[in-house]
Scaffold this active site. Sequence first.
Site, PDB file in Angstrom:
ATOM      1  CG  ASP A   9       2.860  -1.063  -1.459  1.00  0.00           C
ATOM      2  OD1 ASP A   9       3.570  -0.882  -2.168  1.00  0.00           O
ATOM      3  OD2 ASP A   9       1.591  -1.407  -1.650  1.00  0.00           O
ATOM      4  CB  SER A  10       2.068   2.745  -3.693  1.00  0.00           C
ATOM      5  OG  SER A  10       1.710   1.453  -4.007  1.00  0.00           O
ATOM      6  CE1 TYR A  41       3.956   6.529  -4.228  1.00  0.00           C
ATOM      7  CE2 TYR A  41       5.659   4.736  -3.160  1.00  0.00           C
ATOM      8  CZ  TYR A  41       4.681   6.223  -2.994  1.00  0.00           C
ATOM      9  OH  TYR A  41       4.800   6.794  -1.901  1.00  0.00           O
ATOM     10  N   GLY A  42       4.293   2.933  -9.917  1.00  0.00           N
ATOM     11  CA  GLY A  42       5.051   2.397 -10.799  1.00  0.00           C
ATOM     12  C   GLY A  42       5.327   2.900 -12.425  1.00  0.00           C
ATOM     13  CB  CYS A  73       6.889  -0.469  -2.004  1.00  0.00           C
ATOM     14  SG  CYS A  73       6.552   0.378  -3.711  1.00  0.00           S
ATOM     15  CG  ASN A  74       9.034  -5.726  -5.419  1.00  0.00           C
ATOM     16  OD1 ASN A  74       9.944  -6.517  -5.434  1.00  0.00           O
ATOM     17  ND2 ASN A  74       7.814  -5.906  -4.681  1.00  0.00           N
ATOM     18  CB  THR A  75       7.518   0.503  -7.384  1.00  0.00           C
ATOM     19  OG1 THR A  75       7.015  -0.575  -8.034  1.00  0.00           O
ATOM     20  CG2 THR A  75       7.888   1.922  -8.113  1.00  0.00           C
ATOM     21  CD  GLU A 151      -5.016  -0.295  -3.903  1.00  0.00           C
ATOM     22  OE1 GLU A 151      -5.666   0.026  -3.026  1.00  0.00           O
ATOM     23  OE2 GLU A 151      -3.454  -0.497  -3.511  1.00  0.00           O
ATOM     24  CB  CYS A 184       4.618  -5.558  -8.074  1.00  0.00           C
ATOM     25  SG  CYS A 184       3.122  -4.562  -7.439  1.00  0.00           S
ATOM     26  CG  HIS A 186      -0.445  -3.596  -5.355  1.00  0.00           C
ATOM     27  ND1 HIS A 186       0.618  -2.955  -4.907  1.00  0.00           N
ATOM     28  CD2 HIS A 186      -1.524  -3.310  -4.947  1.00  0.00           C
ATOM     29  CE1 HIS A 186      -0.090  -1.808  -4.331  1.00  0.00           C
ATOM     30  NE2 HIS A 186      -1.305  -1.884  -4.395  1.00  0.00           N
TER      31      HIS A 186
HETATM   32  N1  DGL Z   1       3.119  -2.371  -4.468  1.00  0.00           N
HETATM   33  C1  DGL Z   1       4.231  -1.798  -5.298  1.00  0.00           C
HETATM   34  C2  DGL Z   1       5.320  -2.816  -5.609  1.00  0.00           C
HETATM   35  O1  DGL Z   1       5.829  -3.718  -4.971  1.00  0.00           O
HETATM   36  C3  DGL Z   1       3.910  -0.814  -6.425  1.00  0.00           C
HETATM   37  C4  DGL Z   1       2.535  -0.540  -6.771  1.00  0.00           C
HETATM   38  C5  DGL Z   1       2.468   0.798  -7.460  1.00  0.00           C
HETATM   39  O2  DGL Z   1       2.670   1.079  -8.664  1.00  0.00           O
HETATM   40  O3  DGL Z   1       2.013   1.782  -6.591  1.00  0.00           O
HETATM   41  O4  DGL Z   1       6.118  -2.585  -6.505  1.00  0.00           O
END
Ligand code: DGL
Length: 258
Positions: A9-10, A41-42, A73-75, A151, A184, A186
């Site tokens: 993941d990020s 990442y988003g 990580c969905n993104t 976080e 997401c 997170h």
């Molecule tokens: N945990 C990540 C997700 O599932 C993204 C978080 C980020 O924006 O880095 O999308």
Amino acid sequence: MSGPILIFDSGVGGLSVIAPLRRRLPDAALVYACDNAMMPYGTRPDEWLVKRILSVCSAAVAASGCKVLVVACNTASTLALDVLRDCLAVPVVGTVPAIKPAAESSQSRHIGLLATSATVSRPYTDRLIRDFAADCRVTRVAADALVGQAERLLAGETPDRCIIRDATSPLWAVGDLDTVVLGCTHFPLLSAYIAEAAPRGVRLVDSGEAIARRTAQVIRRPAPRGGCDRSFATALDARLSRALEAFGFDAPQLLPLD
Ligand code: DGL
């Protein structure tokens, strides 16, 4: 040859899939890798993200000797799954918003999607909604501010309830929504805070169990766990080490990137 399961993941979001993975595969060695130097990442541009995700995942696969990569990580998954599958020599399990189970269980036929800016607007997400929730109204809410709050929580600090309330408030503006997809990784870490911000009871749905189930199908012989699991990061950070430790991982090693 057996090998560990690599979770990527990020940041700390991928830790939300560790409990379902350990329930299903209690003896499997896990390795966690995150690109904390470039998180979040988003809000980053797609072209840059694809190159970065490929570079970090290639390095993490090589460093870990894993037998399967779980992109928790969905993104990253809604953008780069095809590229990763084309370029990596190991099977890749992705994480995409749980639109299908949410649509299956919604009584009011109105569901919410809480995810990063990138994920809520991706063509992949459009297709999921068209294929699995065509008869539902879907309210999409970009909630990038929640990433930092998750976080914070895992670093041992209290998340800011005002930020969580503001980020989720567009979901509650329309009365009949009964199910929210946490799109997401997170966000399941914050589910108690998100439920607290909701003015009424709603069902929160995430992809953790589905990822664990799919991973167990894909990996035939996971390497056995021996003590703490290893981890890698793109920046060394004491707060991250604490979060990883709480989930049974050693302090991260710096991931060598090309
Ligand atoms: N945990 C990540 C997700 O599932 C993204 C978080 C980020 O924006 O880095 O999308």
